[in-house]
Design a protein around this motif. Sequence first.
Motif, PDB file in Angstrom:
ATOM      1  N   TYR A  95       0.934  -1.231   0.101  1.00 39.18           N
ATOM      2  CA  TYR A  95       0.020   0.024   0.087  1.00 39.18           C
ATOM      3  C   TYR A  95       0.821   1.095   0.012  1.00 39.18           C
ATOM      4  CZ  TYR A  95      -3.370  -3.707   1.269  1.00 39.18           C
ATOM      5  OH  TYR A  95      -4.193  -4.610   1.394  1.00 39.18           O
ATOM      6  N   LEU A  96       1.837   1.181  -0.862  1.00 43.76           N
ATOM      7  CA  LEU A  96       2.736   2.466  -0.724  1.00 43.76           C
ATOM      8  C   LEU A  96       2.599   3.029  -2.105  1.00 43.76           C
ATOM      9  CD1 LEU A  96       6.121   0.974   0.350  1.00 43.76           C
ATOM     10  CD2 LEU A  96       4.347   2.514   1.801  1.00 43.76           C
ATOM     11  N   ARG A  97       2.763   4.449  -2.188  1.00 42.34           N
ATOM     12  CA  ARG A  97       2.627   5.012  -3.456  1.00 42.34           C
ATOM     13  C   ARG A  97       4.092   5.588  -3.797  1.00 42.34           C
ATOM     14  NH1 ARG A  97      -3.236   8.065  -3.778  1.00 42.34           N
ATOM     15  NH2 ARG A  97      -4.639   6.122  -3.734  1.00 42.34           N
ATOM     16  N   LEU A  98       4.689   5.287  -4.729  1.00 39.89           N
ATOM     17  CA  LEU A  98       6.198   5.804  -4.927  1.00 39.89           C
ATOM     18  C   LEU A  98       5.878   6.915  -6.245  1.00 39.89           C
ATOM     19  CD1 LEU A  98       8.265   2.556  -5.451  1.00 39.89           C
ATOM     20  CD2 LEU A  98       7.827   3.771  -3.465  1.00 39.89           C
ATOM     21  N   GLN A  99       6.752   7.988  -6.115  1.00 35.09           N
ATOM     22  CA  GLN A  99       6.721   9.079  -6.925  1.00 35.09           C
ATOM     23  C   GLN A  99       8.081   9.314  -7.485  1.00 35.09           C
ATOM     24  OE1 GLN A  99       5.372  12.445  -4.502  1.00 35.09           O
ATOM     25  NE2 GLN A  99       3.393  11.697  -4.276  1.00 35.09           N
ATOM     26  N   THR A 100       7.961   9.878  -8.688  1.00 28.38           N
ATOM     27  CA  THR A 100       9.294  10.107  -9.431  1.00 28.38           C
ATOM     28  C   THR A 100       9.464  11.664  -9.858  1.00 28.38           C
ATOM     29  OG1 THR A 100       8.044   9.532 -11.449  1.00 28.38           O
ATOM     30  CG2 THR A 100       9.254   7.643 -10.443  1.00 28.38           C
ATOM     31  N   ASP A 101      10.506  12.207  -9.922  1.00 27.35           N
ATOM     32  CA  ASP A 101      10.581  13.297 -10.238  1.00 27.35           C
ATOM     33  C   ASP A 101      11.478  13.402 -11.768  1.00 27.35           C
ATOM     34  OD1 ASP A 101      11.170  16.023 -10.686  1.00 27.35           O
ATOM     35  OD2 ASP A 101      12.098  16.303  -8.782  1.00 27.35           O
ATOM     36  N   ILE A 102      10.849  13.447 -12.880  1.00 27.48           N
ATOM     37  CA  ILE A 102      11.393  13.533 -14.324  1.00 27.48           C
ATOM     38  C   ILE A 102      12.440  14.441 -14.316  1.00 27.48           C
ATOM     39  CG2 ILE A 102      10.956  13.591 -16.652  1.00 27.48           C
ATOM     40  CD1 ILE A 102       9.731  11.052 -15.108  1.00 27.48           C
ATOM     41  N   SER A 103      12.121  15.715 -13.834  1.00 30.29           N
ATOM     42  CA  SER A 103      13.316  16.908 -13.839  1.00 30.29           C
ATOM     43  C   SER A 103      14.543  16.357 -13.309  1.00 30.29           C
ATOM     44  CB  SER A 103      12.739  18.088 -13.294  1.00 30.29           C
ATOM     45  OG  SER A 103      12.578  17.850 -11.785  1.00 30.29           O
ATOM     46  N   GLU A 104      14.857  15.463 -12.371  1.00 31.01           N
ATOM     47  CA  GLU A 104      16.135  14.968 -11.895  1.00 31.01           C
ATOM     48  C   GLU A 104      16.797  14.243 -12.704  1.00 31.01           C
ATOM     49  OE1 GLU A 104      17.472  16.007  -8.986  1.00 31.01           O
ATOM     50  OE2 GLU A 104      15.955  17.654  -8.837  1.00 31.01           O
ATOM     51  N   LEU A 105      16.011  13.680 -13.811  1.00 33.81           N
ATOM     52  CA  LEU A 105      16.854  12.790 -14.589  1.00 33.81           C
ATOM     53  C   LEU A 105      17.789  13.447 -15.480  1.00 33.81           C
ATOM     54  CD1 LEU A 105      13.957  10.797 -15.892  1.00 33.81           C
ATOM     55  CD2 LEU A 105      15.549   9.811 -14.111  1.00 33.81           C
ATOM     56  N   GLU A 106      17.679  14.928 -15.658  1.00 33.76           N
ATOM     57  CA  GLU A 106      18.342  15.606 -16.511  1.00 33.76           C
ATOM     58  C   GLU A 106      19.485  16.522 -15.570  1.00 33.76           C
ATOM     59  OE1 GLU A 106      16.084  17.868 -19.217  1.00 33.76           O
ATOM     60  OE2 GLU A 106      15.550  16.268 -20.385  1.00 33.76           O
ATOM     61  N   GLU A 109      24.638  17.332 -12.297  1.00 36.56           N
ATOM     62  CA  GLU A 109      25.533  16.982 -11.064  1.00 36.56           C
ATOM     63  C   GLU A 109      25.401  15.450 -10.741  1.00 36.56           C
ATOM     64  OE1 GLU A 109      26.391  18.366  -6.671  1.00 36.56           O
ATOM     65  OE2 GLU A 109      25.071  19.688  -7.985  1.00 36.56           O
ATOM     66  N   GLN A 110      24.145  15.056 -10.748  1.00 35.17           N
ATOM     67  CA  GLN A 110      23.828  13.851 -10.499  1.00 35.17           C
ATOM     68  C   GLN A 110      24.289  12.582 -11.594  1.00 35.17           C
ATOM     69  OE1 GLN A 110      20.110  13.120  -9.013  1.00 35.17           O
ATOM     70  NE2 GLN A 110      20.035  14.536  -7.605  1.00 35.17           N
ATOM     71  N   LEU A 111      23.993  12.952 -12.909  1.00 34.17           N
ATOM     72  CA  LEU A 111      24.682  12.247 -13.654  1.00 34.17           C
ATOM     73  C   LEU A 111      26.109  12.112 -13.911  1.00 34.17           C
ATOM     74  CD1 LEU A 111      22.386  13.574 -16.924  1.00 34.17           C
ATOM     75  CD2 LEU A 111      22.307  11.494 -15.821  1.00 34.17           C
ATOM     76  N   GLU A 112      26.866  13.298 -13.378  1.00 31.86           N
ATOM     77  CA  GLU A 112      28.273  13.127 -13.282  1.00 31.86           C
ATOM     78  C   GLU A 112      28.690  12.184 -12.220  1.00 31.86           C
ATOM     79  OE1 GLU A 112      29.783  16.920 -12.967  1.00 31.86           O
ATOM     80  OE2 GLU A 112      29.400  17.739 -15.092  1.00 31.86           O
ATOM     81  N   GLN A 113      27.820  12.105 -11.054  1.00 30.71           N
ATOM     82  CA  GLN A 113      28.161  11.289 -10.140  1.00 30.71           C
ATOM     83  C   GLN A 113      27.910   9.842 -10.203  1.00 30.71           C
ATOM     84  OE1 GLN A 113      25.615  12.233  -6.542  1.00 30.71           O
ATOM     85  NE2 GLN A 113      26.632  14.183  -6.489  1.00 30.71           N
ATOM     86  N   VAL A 114      26.919   9.553 -11.287  1.00 28.61           N
ATOM     87  CA  VAL A 114      26.684   8.138 -11.738  1.00 28.61           C
ATOM     88  C   VAL A 114      27.796   7.765 -12.578  1.00 28.61           C
ATOM     89  CG1 VAL A 114      25.299   6.770 -13.239  1.00 28.61           C
ATOM     90  CG2 VAL A 114      24.218   8.395 -11.409  1.00 28.61           C
TER      91      VAL A 114
END
Length: 298
Positions: A95-106, A109-114
Amino acid sequence: MAEFGCNEHHQSEVINYMRFARSKRLLRLKTVDSCFEELKDSRLVEETFTVDEVRDMMDGLHAVVRGEVEMELINTAHTNVLLLRQLFSQAEKFYLRLQTDISELENREQLEQVAEFEKTDFKVSAKMNQDCSKPKLAPLNEGGVSELLNKEIAKLQEENDTLKAKLRTLESQAMNVLDEKTKAQRALKDLQKVQGDQQLTAQSKEISCLEDTVAALKEDYEHSLTVNAASQKDLQENLVSAKHELLRVQEQLALAEKELDKKFQQTAAYRNMKEILTKKNEQIKEIRKRLQRYEPNE
């Protein structure tokens, strides 16, 4: 091992997915390389080419490479959708509702960390996990969700037990009411035979309607076991309706008593009738007290 923003188990899952994505990427790059090699081996066999021939070779190579790249992008998107579906399906079981933030996919800084994680820790982590068995998806925060579900189940079970106990009590009360009304109906029928009064027939019909109302009330009580807590409101409404019926019957019986007093004040039948009606009024008062125990104060 560098921090990736999640616990060790989830970081291992990320490494497994990155290993899968890298293998697919290398396979597609090999396919693109083979396209160029095939062009060199099959078309570049002469020393000179015309402009049209070069353009034709480039167009063909462009179409092949574009098709390979498009196929890989589509396959990658569909693969990500399947991965999200696994996570969402697992979350829905708890009974959990996960949420995604599409803007964070671009997020650059996080892409460089990956990318940095893939260059450094990925190789070490991948080597450490080669001998590990493939784990199954584990629920997120399982302890908290299970505890919450157990509390909710215990609460519902307690409410269900309370409703069952209340139903048994109300069934007993309803049976007593039916017995008392049956006795009252017999007494009124006997009085009707002695006096031959038309009004007593109407009173008997009212008692019969009241008996049907109490029987319907009992059926509503039994139905309340299989419905949720909202059915208690209907139960209270039926109790109030039954109370009004009892009050109305009591008033009509009082009027009938007055009329019969006027007609039979000098007869023995009058004394018998008065005694029966007095007993009836006491029974109705007792029923009213019982019903008031199961309805809120107005």
